[in-house]
Write a protein that holds these residues in place. Structure first.
Motif, PDB file in Angstrom:
ATOM      1  N   GLU A   9       0.816  -1.208   0.000  1.00 12.93           N
ATOM      2  CA  GLU A   9       0.000   0.000   0.000  1.00 12.93           C
ATOM      3  C   GLU A   9       0.852   1.261   0.000  1.00 12.93           C
ATOM      4  O   GLU A   9       0.345   2.339  -0.300  1.00 12.93           O
ATOM      5  CB  GLU A   9      -0.957   0.016   1.206  1.00 12.93           C
ATOM      6  CG  GLU A   9      -0.358   0.408   2.537  1.00 12.93           C
ATOM      7  CD  GLU A   9       0.462  -0.691   3.168  1.00 12.93           C
ATOM      8  OE1 GLU A   9       0.543  -1.787   2.576  1.00 12.93           O
ATOM      9  OE2 GLU A   9       1.017  -0.470   4.256  1.00 12.93           O
TER      10      GLU A   9
ATOM     11  N   MET B 231      -0.436   2.994  -5.170  1.00 11.26           N
ATOM     12  CA  MET B 231      -1.440   2.999  -4.097  1.00 11.26           C
ATOM     13  C   MET B 231      -1.516   4.373  -3.439  1.00 11.26           C
ATOM     14  O   MET B 231      -2.594   4.820  -3.039  1.00 11.26           O
ATOM     15  CB  MET B 231      -1.097   1.927  -3.065  1.00 11.26           C
ATOM     16  CG  MET B 231      -1.264   0.514  -3.591  1.00 11.26           C
ATOM     17  SD  MET B 231      -2.986   0.133  -3.977  1.00 11.26           S
ATOM     18  CE  MET B 231      -3.582  -0.352  -2.358  1.00 11.26           C
TER      19      MET B 231
ATOM     20  N   PHE C 279      -4.575   9.281  -2.722  1.00  5.03           N
ATOM     21  CA  PHE C 279      -4.667  10.736  -2.945  1.00  5.03           C
ATOM     22  C   PHE C 279      -5.960  11.089  -3.662  1.00  5.03           C
ATOM     23  O   PHE C 279      -6.575  12.119  -3.407  1.00  5.03           O
ATOM     24  CB  PHE C 279      -3.450  11.183  -3.748  1.00  5.03           C
ATOM     25  CG  PHE C 279      -3.423  12.659  -4.045  1.00  5.03           C
ATOM     26  CD1 PHE C 279      -3.837  13.149  -5.281  1.00  5.03           C
ATOM     27  CD2 PHE C 279      -2.975  13.554  -3.087  1.00  5.03           C
ATOM     28  CE1 PHE C 279      -3.801  14.512  -5.543  1.00  5.03           C
ATOM     29  CE2 PHE C 279      -2.941  14.923  -3.353  1.00  5.03           C
ATOM     30  CZ  PHE C 279      -3.341  15.402  -4.589  1.00  5.03           C
ATOM     31  N   CYS C 280      -6.375  10.234  -4.587  1.00  7.08           N
ATOM     32  CA  CYS C 280      -7.593  10.463  -5.374  1.00  7.08           C
ATOM     33  C   CYS C 280      -8.834   9.890  -4.709  1.00  7.08           C
ATOM     34  O   CYS C 280      -9.895   9.808  -5.332  1.00  7.08           O
ATOM     35  CB  CYS C 280      -7.444   9.850  -6.767  1.00  7.08           C
ATOM     36  SG  CYS C 280      -6.133  10.612  -7.743  1.00  7.08           S
ATOM     37  N   HIS C 281      -8.702   9.469  -3.458  1.00  8.18           N
ATOM     38  CA  HIS C 281      -9.837   8.938  -2.690  1.00  8.18           C
ATOM     39  C   HIS C 281     -10.486   7.748  -3.394  1.00  8.18           C
ATOM     40  O   HIS C 281     -11.703   7.592  -3.392  1.00  8.18           O
ATOM     41  CB  HIS C 281     -10.892  10.028  -2.446  1.00  8.18           C
ATOM     42  CG  HIS C 281     -10.355  11.199  -1.689  1.00  8.18           C
ATOM     43  ND1 HIS C 281     -10.042  11.158  -0.350  1.00  8.18           N
ATOM     44  CD2 HIS C 281     -10.038  12.445  -2.096  1.00  8.18           C
ATOM     45  CE1 HIS C 281      -9.558  12.332   0.025  1.00  8.18           C
ATOM     46  NE2 HIS C 281      -9.537  13.130  -1.000  1.00  8.18           N
TER      47      HIS C 281
ATOM     48  N   ALA D  76     -11.376   2.203  -0.766  1.00 12.19           N
ATOM     49  CA  ALA D  76     -12.529   2.082   0.123  1.00 12.19           C
ATOM     50  C   ALA D  76     -12.124   2.211   1.581  1.00 12.19           C
ATOM     51  O   ALA D  76     -12.874   2.711   2.410  1.00 12.19           O
ATOM     52  CB  ALA D  76     -13.220   0.743  -0.104  1.00 12.19           C
ATOM     53  N   SER D  77     -10.925   1.741   1.885  1.00 11.03           N
ATOM     54  CA  SER D  77     -10.405   1.873   3.229  1.00 11.03           C
ATOM     55  C   SER D  77      -9.593   3.156   3.296  1.00 11.03           C
ATOM     56  O   SER D  77      -8.804   3.442   2.404  1.00 11.03           O
ATOM     57  CB  SER D  77      -9.527   0.660   3.562  1.00 11.03           C
ATOM     58  OG  SER D  77      -8.916   0.823   4.807  1.00 11.03           O
TER      59      SER D  77
ATOM     60  N   ILE E 273     -14.036   0.994   7.634  1.00 15.45           N
ATOM     61  CA  ILE E 273     -14.353   0.627   6.252  1.00 15.45           C
ATOM     62  C   ILE E 273     -15.688   1.254   5.902  1.00 15.45           C
ATOM     63  O   ILE E 273     -16.654   1.129   6.662  1.00 15.45           O
ATOM     64  CB  ILE E 273     -14.417  -0.910   6.066  1.00 15.45           C
ATOM     65  CG1 ILE E 273     -13.023  -1.522   6.219  1.00 15.45           C
ATOM     66  CG2 ILE E 273     -14.972  -1.259   4.685  1.00 15.45           C
ATOM     67  CD1 ILE E 273     -12.979  -3.012   6.022  1.00 15.45           C
ATOM     68  N   TYR E 274     -15.728   1.918   4.760  1.00 15.42           N
ATOM     69  CA  TYR E 274     -16.944   2.625   4.333  1.00 15.42           C
ATOM     70  C   TYR E 274     -17.477   3.505   5.459  1.00 15.42           C
ATOM     71  O   TYR E 274     -18.668   3.518   5.759  1.00 15.42           O
ATOM     72  CB  TYR E 274     -18.022   1.652   3.862  1.00 15.42           C
ATOM     73  CG  TYR E 274     -17.727   1.005   2.529  1.00 15.42           C
ATOM     74  CD1 TYR E 274     -17.802  -0.373   2.377  1.00 15.42           C
ATOM     75  CD2 TYR E 274     -17.368   1.778   1.425  1.00 15.42           C
ATOM     76  CE1 TYR E 274     -17.528  -0.977   1.160  1.00 15.42           C
ATOM     77  CE2 TYR E 274     -17.075   1.171   0.211  1.00 15.42           C
ATOM     78  CZ  TYR E 274     -17.161  -0.199   0.076  1.00 15.42           C
ATOM     79  OH  TYR E 274     -16.886  -0.793  -1.127  1.00 15.42           O
TER      80      TYR E 274
ATOM     81  N   VAL F  31     -17.383   3.265   8.511  1.00 13.17           N
ATOM     82  CA  VAL F  31     -17.872   2.609   9.720  1.00 13.17           C
ATOM     83  C   VAL F  31     -16.670   2.218  10.576  1.00 13.17           C
ATOM     84  O   VAL F  31     -15.772   1.515  10.103  1.00 13.17           O
ATOM     85  CB  VAL F  31     -18.699   1.346   9.373  1.00 13.17           C
ATOM     86  CG1 VAL F  31     -19.108   0.610  10.639  1.00 13.17           C
ATOM     87  CG2 VAL F  31     -19.923   1.734   8.555  1.00 13.17           C
TER      88      VAL F  31
END
Lengths: 296, 316
Positions: free
Chosen positions: A117, A122, A127-129, A132-133, A201-202, A204
């Motif tokens: 990562e 990665m 950087f570009c969002h 998902a994590s 994650i997402y 949450v």
């Protein structure tokens, strides 16, 4: 007559001595093929015992045989690839002889291996969002296998080993230690613990696990942690449903100087790894091997 | 415009285009010759005689296990007996009873959880050790089993699997009906992730994520063809599965020898178009997705289906 506490300790050491394989190693369970992980922990638990010297002498050739030419260690004779267990073997070898060429090769491998990562691709994706994590991918830490992402446990084991060679010339070790510690701190969960390595994650928040929290504690010895760790670890230990997690938490608390009551109970009937960790965590056990700079 | 604003706008445009393409009618993959039988049985609660129900389902499915070594592979994930994360102990016990009644030579149970290392205590928390007869005698921690290499799995030169799984005549994926934040759904096919040993690949089994989750699901089902599925849909999980979701009562057990067809049927029960589940279309050569190639036995999908709330990010 032995106290219950002593019986707990001695029964686990006797179990380890009794379950050693003919090739010198230990399987995860009695009678199973030898694996490096239970072998290392069994050896750490038995170190210093006069009645274990022959067992330890029988084990070293197996450990030596599993190191590859690139410095990494294989997890078992059946597996051809070196993995995260390199950190465990390095810790064991450093306690035996820090000048051993095997140690230097392993340090070299650990310094070169980093989680995927932290690669350029990665980092750009982060950087570009596009990930998902939302973990921080800036810090180089350690994966289970080369080419994969960093996670808490392999990073913790790498730090515990590398902190014993922090003076290694070149500065690479020191910088990797700093980045590894930063990675751990960046992955701390909202509840103050650590899970496998994904705090969210997402969007949450995910809960921590007691076993990985203990390992992170051990790796972060000497680092100032906001909010502290000892009291929290005691709560994790009180609520733990996992024998493995409890064993690691007790080791971690002892390394932080906390005087924990010693559990009692019969020796585990079949789990070599657990028996070794429980012996290590006993007040007379070799838990100090997990303190940077401490001899066994 | 800020970096975040630009990226958000670009993402919206890309998503809209992607959604439009997904909505176009997709012809179902044809699959192998013949049709596949999938059995749907109603089971309203875990207090029913699930051994008898599963036995009925196995006979309806036409399965013959006489003299075979069977490995039951439940879905065991977290220390949380209050939720519906794990395959229920009653389903596992019922499967054991049914397979023994069907004449299996040996029935073992094995699992290799992906996040937590303490498999035995996980099983205790899930009540397996108290509710499944002789559980500790039968159980293998697949994460720490002895392993052997296979060639060509997911284009890897060598990949390691537990010897217990490799030696089984029949692997029964005793899965839980759940949504999944990456794959959309986790059913009998994704349950085979637990056959990958953590002692080699770690916790989680990140190697599978780098192979690709969808590709890994397909590769595992291509590797292990000696399988049968029992999906615990009595109470499954909807929403942000497979861990953070909420209980969803569906009142069904879904079984079959074609895991692709079983998962496709489960999707329809959940109100999901199986053609929108990527691993199912990728696995088209291994089994049947289309309703015209699935012989539904027991209940029909229409009589048991109920809409499920899917995980955020799933576009199906």
């Amino acid at each position: 007559m032995q106290s219950v506490c002593e019986t707990y300790f001695e029964s686990r050491l006797e179990f380890l001595l009794r379950t050693q394989n003919s090739d010198g190693g230990w399987g995860y369970f009695p009678g199973r093929l030898s694996w490096l992980e239970p072998t290392v922990y069994a050896m750490l638990a038995l170190q210093g015992r006069s009645d274990a010297q022959r067992s330890l002498a029988r084990a070293w050739p197996l450990v030596d045989s599993l190191q590859l030419s690139d410095g990494s260690w294989r997890p078992s004779p059946q597996v051809k690839t070196g993995t995260w267990v390199t950190s465990l073997a390095l810790l064991l070898c450093l306690l035996r002889n820090p000048s051993d060429v095997r140690c230097r090769k392993a340090v070299h491998w650990l310094v070169r291996v980093a989680g995927a990562e932290s690669s350029l691709a990665m980092r750009m994706a982060s950087f570009c969002h596009l990930l998902a994590s939302d973990v921080n991918v800036e810090f180089k830490a350690w994966p289970w296998m080369a080419g994969n992402s960093s996670w808490i446990e392999p990073t913790a084991h790498a730090l515990m080993a590398l902190k014993r060679v922090a003076h290694h010339p070149g500065g690479d070790v020191a910088s990797r230690i700093r980045e590894g510690e930063a990675m751990l701190l960046s992955r701390r969960d909202r509840d103050g613990g650590w899970n496998a390595g994904n705090p969210r994650i997402y969007k949450v928040d995910l809960p921590g696990y007691p076993e990985t929290t203990a390992l992170a504690m051990l790796a972060l010895q000497g680092v100032s942690i906001p909010g502290g760790l000892v009291d929290q670890a005691r709560l994790w230990l009180r609520d733990s449903k996992s024998s493995l997690a409890s064993a690691w938490l007790i080791i971690a608390l002892r390394c932080y100087g906390a005087d924990e009551p010693q559990p009692t109970g019969p020796a585990p009937s079949s789990d070599v790894l657990l028996a070794a960790l429980q012996a290590l965590g006993h007040p007379r056990g070799n838990h100090r091997v997990f303190r940077p700079g401490s001899p066994a | 415009m800020t970096r975040r604003g630009f990226i958000s706008a670009a993402g919206l445009i890309a998503s809209a285009s992607y959604l439009e393409q997904r909505k176009r009618k997709v012809d179902p993959p044809t699959g192998p010759p013949g049709n596949s039988a999938v059995t749907i049985l109603r089971a309203q609660s875990y207090s029913e005689d699930l051994g008898a129900r599963i036995y009925e389902g196995l006979r309806t499915s036409g399965l013959d296990v006489r003299g075979k070594r069977v490995l039951l592979k439940p879905n065991l994930v977290e220390f949380d007996s209050a939720t519906v994360i794990n395959t229920d102990a009653a389903v596992l016990a019922g499967a054991l009873e049914a397979f023994e009644r069907m004449g299996a030579a040996e029935v073992r149970i094995g699992e290799g959880p992906g996040h937590r290392r303490d498999t035995f205590d996980l099983a205790t928390e899930a009540q397996y050790s108290t509710r499944v007869p002789r559980f500790l005698d039968r159980f293998v921690d697949l994460n720490r089993d002895d392993v052997s290499a296979v060639r060509g799995f997911a284009n890897e030169a060598e990949f390691y699997f537990p010897n217990t799984a490799l030696a089984a005549d029949l692997i029964v994926s005793v899965a839980k009906m759940k949504t999944h934040h990456w794959a959309g759904v986790t059913l009998s096919m994704k349950n085979l992730f637990g056959l990958v040993p953590g002692a080699v690949y770690g916790w989680p089994k990140n190697k599978l994520h780098y192979i690709g989750i969808q590709d890994s699901i397909v590769a595992l089902n291509r590797q292990f063809r000696n399988t049968f599925a029992i999906v615990d849909g009595i109470v499954g999980m909807e929403g942000n599965g497979p861990i953070q979701g909420t209980p969803k009562h569906a009142g069904v057990l879904v079984m079959g020898q074609d895991l692709i067809a079983v998962d496709a049927t489960c999707c329809r029960i959940m109100g999901v178009n199986p053609l929108h589940v990527e691993y199912l279309t990728m696995a088209a050569s291994l089994g049947h997705v289309g309703v015209d190639r699935i012989e539904q036995r027991g209940e029909t999908v229409e009589t048991v289906k109920t809409p499920w709330q899917m995980s955020p990010g799933f576009l199906g």
